[in-house]
Design an enzyme around this catalytic site. Structure first.
Site, PDB file in Angstrom:
ATOM      1  N   GLU A  98      -2.303   1.560  -7.808  1.00  0.00           N
ATOM      2  CA  GLU A  98      -1.115   2.393  -7.576  1.00  0.00           C
ATOM      3  C   GLU A  98      -0.222   2.389  -8.814  1.00  0.00           C
ATOM      4  O   GLU A  98      -0.225   1.432  -9.594  1.00  0.00           O
ATOM      5  CB  GLU A  98      -0.340   1.833  -6.363  1.00  0.00           C
ATOM      6  CG  GLU A  98       0.901   2.662  -6.026  1.00  0.00           C
ATOM      7  CD  GLU A  98       1.476   2.381  -4.642  1.00  0.00           C
ATOM      8  OE1 GLU A  98       1.033   1.407  -3.990  1.00  0.00           O
ATOM      9  OE2 GLU A  98       2.356   3.152  -4.206  1.00  0.00           O
ATOM     10  N   ASN A 124      -0.445   8.980   2.824  1.00  0.00           N
ATOM     11  CA  ASN A 124      -0.457   7.519   2.917  1.00  0.00           C
ATOM     12  C   ASN A 124       0.669   7.068   3.830  1.00  0.00           C
ATOM     13  O   ASN A 124       1.825   7.495   3.665  1.00  0.00           O
ATOM     14  CB  ASN A 124      -0.240   6.911   1.520  1.00  0.00           C
ATOM     15  CG  ASN A 124      -0.034   5.406   1.572  1.00  0.00           C
ATOM     16  OD1 ASN A 124      -0.990   4.655   1.766  1.00  0.00           O
ATOM     17  ND2 ASN A 124       1.206   4.951   1.419  1.00  0.00           N
ATOM     18  N   GLU A 125       0.347   6.231   4.786  1.00  0.00           N
ATOM     19  CA  GLU A 125       1.346   5.673   5.704  1.00  0.00           C
ATOM     20  C   GLU A 125       2.368   6.719   6.163  1.00  0.00           C
ATOM     21  O   GLU A 125       3.574   6.556   5.971  1.00  0.00           O
ATOM     22  CB  GLU A 125       2.038   4.458   5.071  1.00  0.00           C
ATOM     23  CG  GLU A 125       1.057   3.355   4.736  1.00  0.00           C
ATOM     24  CD  GLU A 125       1.698   2.005   4.360  1.00  0.00           C
ATOM     25  OE1 GLU A 125       2.922   1.950   4.171  1.00  0.00           O
ATOM     26  OE2 GLU A 125       0.936   1.026   4.266  1.00  0.00           O
ATOM     27  N   TYR A 171      -1.680  -6.297   6.079  1.00  0.00           N
ATOM     28  CA  TYR A 171      -1.416  -7.332   5.077  1.00  0.00           C
ATOM     29  C   TYR A 171      -1.264  -8.689   5.747  1.00  0.00           C
ATOM     30  O   TYR A 171      -0.745  -8.783   6.873  1.00  0.00           O
ATOM     31  CB  TYR A 171      -0.132  -7.007   4.308  1.00  0.00           C
ATOM     32  CG  TYR A 171      -0.330  -5.881   3.312  1.00  0.00           C
ATOM     33  CD1 TYR A 171      -0.868  -6.127   2.057  1.00  0.00           C
ATOM     34  CD2 TYR A 171       0.009  -4.570   3.638  1.00  0.00           C
ATOM     35  CE1 TYR A 171      -1.061  -5.099   1.141  1.00  0.00           C
ATOM     36  CE2 TYR A 171      -0.180  -3.531   2.721  1.00  0.00           C
ATOM     37  CZ  TYR A 171      -0.717  -3.804   1.478  1.00  0.00           C
ATOM     38  OH  TYR A 171      -0.909  -2.797   0.568  1.00  0.00           O
ATOM     39  N   GLU A 181      -5.912  -0.714   2.558  1.00  0.00           N
ATOM     40  CA  GLU A 181      -4.942  -1.667   2.004  1.00  0.00           C
ATOM     41  C   GLU A 181      -5.060  -2.963   2.780  1.00  0.00           C
ATOM     42  O   GLU A 181      -4.857  -2.987   3.997  1.00  0.00           O
ATOM     43  CB  GLU A 181      -3.508  -1.132   2.080  1.00  0.00           C
ATOM     44  CG  GLU A 181      -3.263   0.001   1.099  1.00  0.00           C
ATOM     45  CD  GLU A 181      -1.801   0.448   1.010  1.00  0.00           C
ATOM     46  OE1 GLU A 181      -0.895  -0.363   1.269  1.00  0.00           O
ATOM     47  OE2 GLU A 181      -1.598   1.629   0.684  1.00  0.00           O
ATOM     48  N   GLN A 208      -3.573  -5.328  -4.769  1.00  0.00           N
ATOM     49  CA  GLN A 208      -4.015  -4.243  -5.616  1.00  0.00           C
ATOM     50  C   GLN A 208      -4.701  -4.854  -6.841  1.00  0.00           C
ATOM     51  O   GLN A 208      -4.624  -6.063  -7.020  1.00  0.00           O
ATOM     52  CB  GLN A 208      -2.844  -3.376  -6.028  1.00  0.00           C
ATOM     53  CG  GLN A 208      -2.138  -2.736  -4.852  1.00  0.00           C
ATOM     54  CD  GLN A 208      -1.223  -1.575  -5.273  1.00  0.00           C
ATOM     55  OE1 GLN A 208      -1.161  -1.188  -6.435  1.00  0.00           O
ATOM     56  NE2 GLN A 208      -0.486  -1.047  -4.300  1.00  0.00           N
TER      57      GLN A 208
HETATM   58  O1  AHR Z   1       0.473  -1.893  -1.610  1.00  0.00           O
HETATM   59  C1  AHR Z   1       1.858  -1.746  -1.659  1.00  0.00           C
HETATM   60  C2  AHR Z   1       2.372  -0.749  -0.650  1.00  0.00           C
HETATM   61  O2  AHR Z   1       2.138  -1.220   0.634  1.00  0.00           O
HETATM   62  C3  AHR Z   1       1.728   0.608  -0.665  1.00  0.00           C
HETATM   63  O3  AHR Z   1       2.281   1.455  -1.603  1.00  0.00           O
HETATM   64  C4  AHR Z   1       1.993   1.106   0.719  1.00  0.00           C
HETATM   65  O4  AHR Z   1       1.015   2.009   1.159  1.00  0.00           O
HETATM   66  C5  AHR Z   1       2.048  -0.157   1.552  1.00  0.00           C
HETATM   67  O5  AHR Z   1       3.132  -0.175   2.388  1.00  0.00           O
END
Ligand code: AHR
Length: 513
Positions: A45, A193-194, A262, A317, A366
């Site tokens: 990103e 995205n999201e 996450y 992600e 990332q």
């Molecule tokens: O990976 C960091 C961020 O986390 C990304 O930009 C987003 O898609 C997520 O919330």
């Protein structure tokens, strides 16, 4: 006397059943499930020092060796990892990104503000050509995320035509004028995205309608190129999001559904990346291992609408998320990477391998200098993190035949809560070699694993291990090879029985021939 003997036997049985983990490996290779190599994907990103300073240092840089501005050391390291795909340009950045800002002569490209990530100026010197040419250099497939939040259907259609159209059209003409005659034929396209958050704060119903509109025109004329349209999926356990999308979007309009999850302790108090306590470690692992339940439950919803499993689950992600390193820009998400991250990587990849019937693609968040990175850079210095080494050890599973492994694991207990200490996955490579990857997340107890092998006979068992003295250990620019894979001596093969001793917090990949 007899009673003493019986109770002695009982306590011995109890001791060993607690002490030994057992597993059965079906090595017959009867099934036809493949572990898609795209499960081992990465994510670049425009965030912090991921692109600028990480991948790209500029064509005019005289200090750091590069090819068209892309760091040679990074290219070499990622090629060794055999990264199958790379997602770009976001993340949240994707829904603010207008691709036409990043083409043409660099001096003429407009600057924008990277509103999500640190409010820094983005000069667009790294754009579509730079990214797609870099993917060619890396030998990896690009995965482009289109702008739905602040873009238009036309803008995304134009992007597809610009990068994929062979014949004569306004966009292919523009591409040629910018120096590229052959299309790149990009296969993977994310639609936003999201959208439930930074991608527009939409409802699932609204996004599903928008998605259908985008997917209709993205597919037009490109389906025979094998284009894969990936809908923005749920955050962690938002099962309602999956239900709505699967119900509303016809299967012929969607090839993939994304999932973001996450391993974060608490969004308001994420804890440090290196000086964490055992309790913080345990909670991180609880969050990471939750991936298994998430995949099972989202897959069950998908199965209802798509029993033939046409739509892939794309975990685009995942990874550990902690407080940024003290003194760094909070918007840059720069964190260190310890043996805890190696545990997250090993255990999560085992989960993906074991669910490879539905999970067809995934992207660690990332690649460089951001979140659970595989590479950290500091000007001309570069280091490989423990996570890099796990991904490198596990690359043997890419496109290999999945082999089921049933495991009964001991528990790892902290504060009255339990997690399975050991996780495993296995596959058979095209050259016939079987690989078994094992992770012991226990912070202080070695684990014996007794594996019964069925359906195949092997003569040798050897492998590599990633371990260290302390869970909090990490590689530094002064000591970049403190943690790296070493030959593993803890596997004993006797007939159809394989016994493995895994030290505390270690990752092992075995090769059976
Ligand atoms: O990976 C960091 C961020 O986390 C990304 O930009 C987003 O898609 C997520 O919330």
């Amino acid at each position: 006397m007899r009673r003493t003997l019986i109770s002695c036997c009982l306590s011995l049985t109890f001791f060993f059943s607690q002490a030994q983990n057992t597993a059965t490996l079906d090595a017959s290779g009867k099934g036809d499930q493949q572990i898609n190599k795209h499960i081992y994907g990465h994510f670049a990103e425009h965030l912090g020092r991921n692109i600028y300073g990480g991948f790209y240092v500029g064509e005019d840089n005289t200090k750091i060796p590069h090819t068209n501005g892309v760091r040679n050391d990074v290219v070499e390291a990622l090629k060794r990892l055999q990264i199958p795909n790379l997602r770009w340009p976001g993340g949240c950045f994707a829904d603010t990104y207008h691709w036409k800002d990043g083409i043409g002569p660099k001096a003429d490209r407009p600057t924008i503000v990277n509103a999500w990530w640190g409010g820094v100026t983005e000069n667009n010197s790294f754009g579509t050509h730079d990214f797609l040419n870099m993917c060619e250099l890396l030998g990896t497939e690009p995965y482009l995320a289109g702008n739905v939040g602040s873009g238009t259907v036309q803008e995304m259609m134009d992007w597809v035509q610009y990068v994929n159209f062979e014949g004569q059209s306004p966009m292919s003409k523009l591409r040629r004028e910018n120096g590229r005659s052959e299309p790149w034929k990009v296969k993977y396209w994310g639609v936003g995205n999201e959208p439930w958050g930074c991608g527009g704060n939409m409802t699932a119903e609204y996004y599903a309608d928008l998605y259908k509109q985008y997917a209709t025109y993205l597919g037009k004329g490109y389906l025979d190129q094998g284009i894969v349209r990936i809908a923005s999926g749920p955050s962690s356990d938002d099962y309602a999001w999956t239900e709505v999308l699967m119900k509303k979007i016809p299967l012929h309009l969607m090839e993939g559904l994304a999932l973001h999850h996450y391993a974060v302790i608490n969004w308001d108090d994420k804890g440090p990346s290196t000086t964490f306590t055992e309790q913080q470690y345990f909670t991180t692992m609880q969050r990471a291992l939750k991936m298994d339940e998430l995949i099972q439950k989202h897959s069950a919803i998908m199965d209802k609408y798509d029993p033939e499993k046409k739509v892939g689950l794309v975990v685009d992600e995942w990874g550990g998320w902690y407080e940024v390193e003290p003194g760094t820009n909070p918007g840059f998400l720069y964190q260190q990477n310890t043996m805890r991250d190696a545990m997250i990587a090993g255990a999560t990849l085992n989960i993906f391998n074991n669910h490879s019937d539905r999970v067809r693609m995934a992207n660690l968040a990332q690649t460089i200098n951001v979140l659970q990175a595989v590479i950290l850079t500091d000007e001309e210095k570069m280091l490989l993190t423990p996570t890099y080494h796990v991904m490198e050890m596990y690359k043997v599973h890419q496109d290999a035949q999945y082999l089921p492994i049933q495991l009964q694991s001991n528990s790892y207990e902290v504060g009255g809560e339990e997690l399975p200490a050991v996780s495993a996955s296995a596959s058979k490579a095209k050259n016939g070699v079987t690989h078994v990857s094992l992770v012991n997340i226990h912070a202080d107890k070695a684990q014996e694993v007794a594996i019964q092998i069925e359906g195949s006979r092997y003569k040798t068992a050897k492998g590599r291990i990633l371990s260290s003295k302390k869970l909090q250990d990490y590689n530094t620019f002064d000591n970049p090879e403190k943690i790296k894979p070493q030959p593993f001596k803890g596997a004993k093969l006797k007939g159809d029985k394989l016994n493995v001793t895994l030290p505390p917090f270690s990752v092992v990949v075995l090769e059976l021939t």
